[in-house]
Design a protein around this motif. Sequence first.
Motif, PDB file in Angstrom:
ATOM      1  N   HIS A  73      22.122  32.218 -36.857  1.00  0.00           N
ATOM      2  CA  HIS A  73      21.174  33.118 -36.192  1.00  0.00           C
ATOM      3  C   HIS A  73      19.821  33.123 -36.912  1.00  0.00           C
ATOM      4  CE1 HIS A  73      19.798  36.563 -33.887  1.00  0.00           C
ATOM      5  NE2 HIS A  73      19.598  37.251 -34.998  1.00  0.00           N
ATOM      6  N   HIS A  74      19.856  33.245 -38.235  1.00  0.00           N
ATOM      7  CA  HIS A  74      18.602  33.368 -38.985  1.00  0.00           C
ATOM      8  C   HIS A  74      17.936  32.012 -39.238  1.00  0.00           C
ATOM      9  CE1 HIS A  74      18.615  37.674 -39.582  1.00  0.00           C
ATOM     10  NE2 HIS A  74      19.921  37.603 -39.768  1.00  0.00           N
ATOM     11  N   LEU A  75      18.685  30.926 -39.144  1.00  0.00           N
ATOM     12  CA  LEU A  75      18.044  29.612 -39.145  1.00  0.00           C
ATOM     13  C   LEU A  75      17.123  29.497 -37.938  1.00  0.00           C
ATOM     14  CD1 LEU A  75      21.006  27.290 -40.190  1.00  0.00           C
ATOM     15  CD2 LEU A  75      18.737  27.270 -41.271  1.00  0.00           C
ATOM     16  N   ASN A  76      17.627  29.891 -36.800  1.00  0.00           N
ATOM     17  CA  ASN A  76      16.842  29.841 -35.573  1.00  0.00           C
ATOM     18  C   ASN A  76      15.619  30.750 -35.660  1.00  0.00           C
ATOM     19  OD1 ASN A  76      16.061  29.323 -32.946  1.00  0.00           O
ATOM     20  ND2 ASN A  76      17.587  30.653 -32.018  1.00  0.00           N
ATOM     21  N   LEU A  77      15.849  32.009 -36.021  1.00  0.00           N
ATOM     22  CA  LEU A  77      14.749  32.969 -36.117  1.00  0.00           C
ATOM     23  C   LEU A  77      13.778  32.596 -37.228  1.00  0.00           C
ATOM     24  CD1 LEU A  77      16.571  36.405 -35.638  1.00  0.00           C
ATOM     25  CD2 LEU A  77      15.314  35.064 -33.945  1.00  0.00           C
ATOM     26  N   ALA A 134      19.840  45.665 -44.469  1.00  0.00           N
ATOM     27  CA  ALA A 134      18.589  44.929 -44.264  1.00  0.00           C
ATOM     28  C   ALA A 134      18.463  44.501 -42.813  1.00  0.00           C
ATOM     29  CB  ALA A 134      18.541  43.716 -45.184  1.00  0.00           C
ATOM     30  N   ASN A 135      19.570  44.065 -42.230  1.00  0.00           N
ATOM     31  CA  ASN A 135      19.549  43.619 -40.838  1.00  0.00           C
ATOM     32  C   ASN A 135      19.264  44.780 -39.883  1.00  0.00           C
ATOM     33  OD1 ASN A 135      20.111  41.395 -38.861  1.00  0.00           O
ATOM     34  ND2 ASN A 135      21.672  42.850 -38.209  1.00  0.00           N
ATOM     35  N   ARG A 136      19.809  45.943 -40.185  1.00  0.00           N
ATOM     36  CA  ARG A 136      19.538  47.122 -39.346  1.00  0.00           C
ATOM     37  C   ARG A 136      18.076  47.540 -39.459  1.00  0.00           C
ATOM     38  NH1 ARG A 136      24.638  49.023 -41.269  1.00  0.00           N
ATOM     39  NH2 ARG A 136      23.559  50.284 -42.831  1.00  0.00           N
ATOM     40  N   ALA A 137      17.525  47.430 -40.682  1.00  0.00           N
ATOM     41  CA  ALA A 137      16.159  47.889 -40.915  1.00  0.00           C
ATOM     42  C   ALA A 137      15.115  46.939 -40.336  1.00  0.00           C
ATOM     43  CB  ALA A 137      15.922  48.074 -42.415  1.00  0.00           C
ATOM     44  N   GLY A 138      15.369  45.637 -40.434  1.00  0.00           N
ATOM     45  CA  GLY A 138      14.358  44.688 -39.969  1.00  0.00           C
ATOM     46  C   GLY A 138      14.953  43.368 -39.550  1.00  0.00           C
ATOM     47  N   PRO A 139      15.636  43.320 -38.405  1.00  0.00           N
ATOM     48  CA  PRO A 139      16.329  42.099 -37.980  1.00  0.00           C
ATOM     49  C   PRO A 139      15.411  40.903 -37.741  1.00  0.00           C
ATOM     50  CG  PRO A 139      16.265  43.721 -36.206  1.00  0.00           C
ATOM     51  CD  PRO A 139      15.798  44.417 -37.431  1.00  0.00           C
ATOM     52  N   GLN A 140      14.110  41.167 -37.555  1.00  0.00           N
ATOM     53  CA  GLN A 140      13.169  40.084 -37.298  1.00  0.00           C
ATOM     54  C   GLN A 140      12.298  39.756 -38.515  1.00  0.00           C
ATOM     55  OE1 GLN A 140      13.230  38.441 -34.431  1.00  0.00           O
ATOM     56  NE2 GLN A 140      14.755  39.801 -33.528  1.00  0.00           N
ATOM     57  N   ASP A 141      12.577  40.373 -39.651  1.00  0.00           N
ATOM     58  CA  ASP A 141      11.710  40.217 -40.819  1.00  0.00           C
ATOM     59  C   ASP A 141      11.903  38.866 -41.502  1.00  0.00           C
ATOM     60  OD1 ASP A 141      10.788  42.698 -40.294  1.00  0.00           O
ATOM     61  OD2 ASP A 141      11.701  43.697 -42.005  1.00  0.00           O
ATOM     62  N   ALA A 142      10.795  38.260 -41.899  1.00  0.00           N
ATOM     63  CA  ALA A 142      10.827  36.939 -42.535  1.00  0.00           C
ATOM     64  C   ALA A 142      11.644  36.947 -43.819  1.00  0.00           C
ATOM     65  CB  ALA A 142       9.401  36.469 -42.823  1.00  0.00           C
ATOM     66  N   ILE A 143      11.564  38.034 -44.595  1.00  0.00           N
ATOM     67  CA  ILE A 143      12.273  38.079 -45.876  1.00  0.00           C
ATOM     68  C   ILE A 143      13.785  38.026 -45.656  1.00  0.00           C
ATOM     69  CG2 ILE A 143      12.399  40.615 -46.031  1.00  0.00           C
ATOM     70  CD1 ILE A 143      11.735  40.285 -49.046  1.00  0.00           C
ATOM     71  N   LEU A 144      14.258  38.583 -44.542  1.00  0.00           N
ATOM     72  CA  LEU A 144      15.686  38.529 -44.211  1.00  0.00           C
ATOM     73  C   LEU A 144      16.081  37.101 -43.830  1.00  0.00           C
ATOM     74  CD1 LEU A 144      18.406  39.910 -43.648  1.00  0.00           C
ATOM     75  CD2 LEU A 144      17.559  40.445 -41.343  1.00  0.00           C
ATOM     76  N   HIS A 145      15.267  36.443 -43.005  1.00  0.00           N
ATOM     77  CA  HIS A 145      15.550  35.060 -42.624  1.00  0.00           C
ATOM     78  C   HIS A 145      15.640  34.166 -43.869  1.00  0.00           C
ATOM     79  CE1 HIS A 145      14.635  36.721 -38.828  1.00  0.00           C
ATOM     80  NE2 HIS A 145      13.363  36.392 -38.757  1.00  0.00           N
TER      81      HIS A 145
END
Length: 251
Positions: A201-205, A163-174
């Motif tokens: 990392h994903h708390l920030n993003l 998931a991180n490789r596919a969409g590191p900036q995606d809201a669903i991952l955060h």
Amino acid sequence: MTNKVLNALANNSALLKWIVFLLAAFGFVWSMQLFIAGNAYYSVKNSIEVWQLSPDKASTQKVNSALDKIDNALNYFPNNALFYQIQGQLFEWKAITEANTKNTDSPTTDLTNKVFNLQEAAKSYEKSLKLRPNWSGSWIGLASVKRQQGELDDEFYSYLESANRAGPQDAILHKFIVDFGLQVFSARSFHYVKIKERLKHHLNLGIENPLSRDFVLKTIQKHNANEAVCRWLRDASYPVKKRIPNCITYN
């Protein structure tokens, strides 16, 4: 010009009119199907977003109604990866809502229903990934199914990595990383050690991203983690830190 030529031209003109008519009819039908399917998708997407923020608003009846809408959309567009991804989310919600209204007369039936719904969710995510392998939401979906099954194994973490490789900036991952990470942090689980760097990392993003911000902030509140999160994000930007209660002081 002979009658034979005139008749041929007339026939060609009539044929052309029929072709134009059929193309227009096809375009109208396709547009209507697209409109119906699109409305179904956004209606279901909005419902899921509401349930994520307020899980008590979800019910099996609402989930079944949403599943019917997505099934209808898939009848029109059976090769749409996004529709399968959201169908997977609905099966997960069905597992949750049915678990919240257990059949006390038959706990075996409750377990069977949960297993079935999670299996259906996994199938939907796998169909989505066959159509679009680089879709982070479907990789997160597979991780979410493993989480509900209590299987936090190597495969679970491999789904997170995909998931991180596919969409590191995606809201669903955060959203998923924050929800899972703060849960294991609060439970003092050894899984926190595995997820802590990703969590920070994903708390920030997640707070930066307006599509995940409300969910992330509410999750922090749910776990009473303001102080810890503030400490983890001490190097974050001012706009991020100011959204965490009591993280910025002026003394």
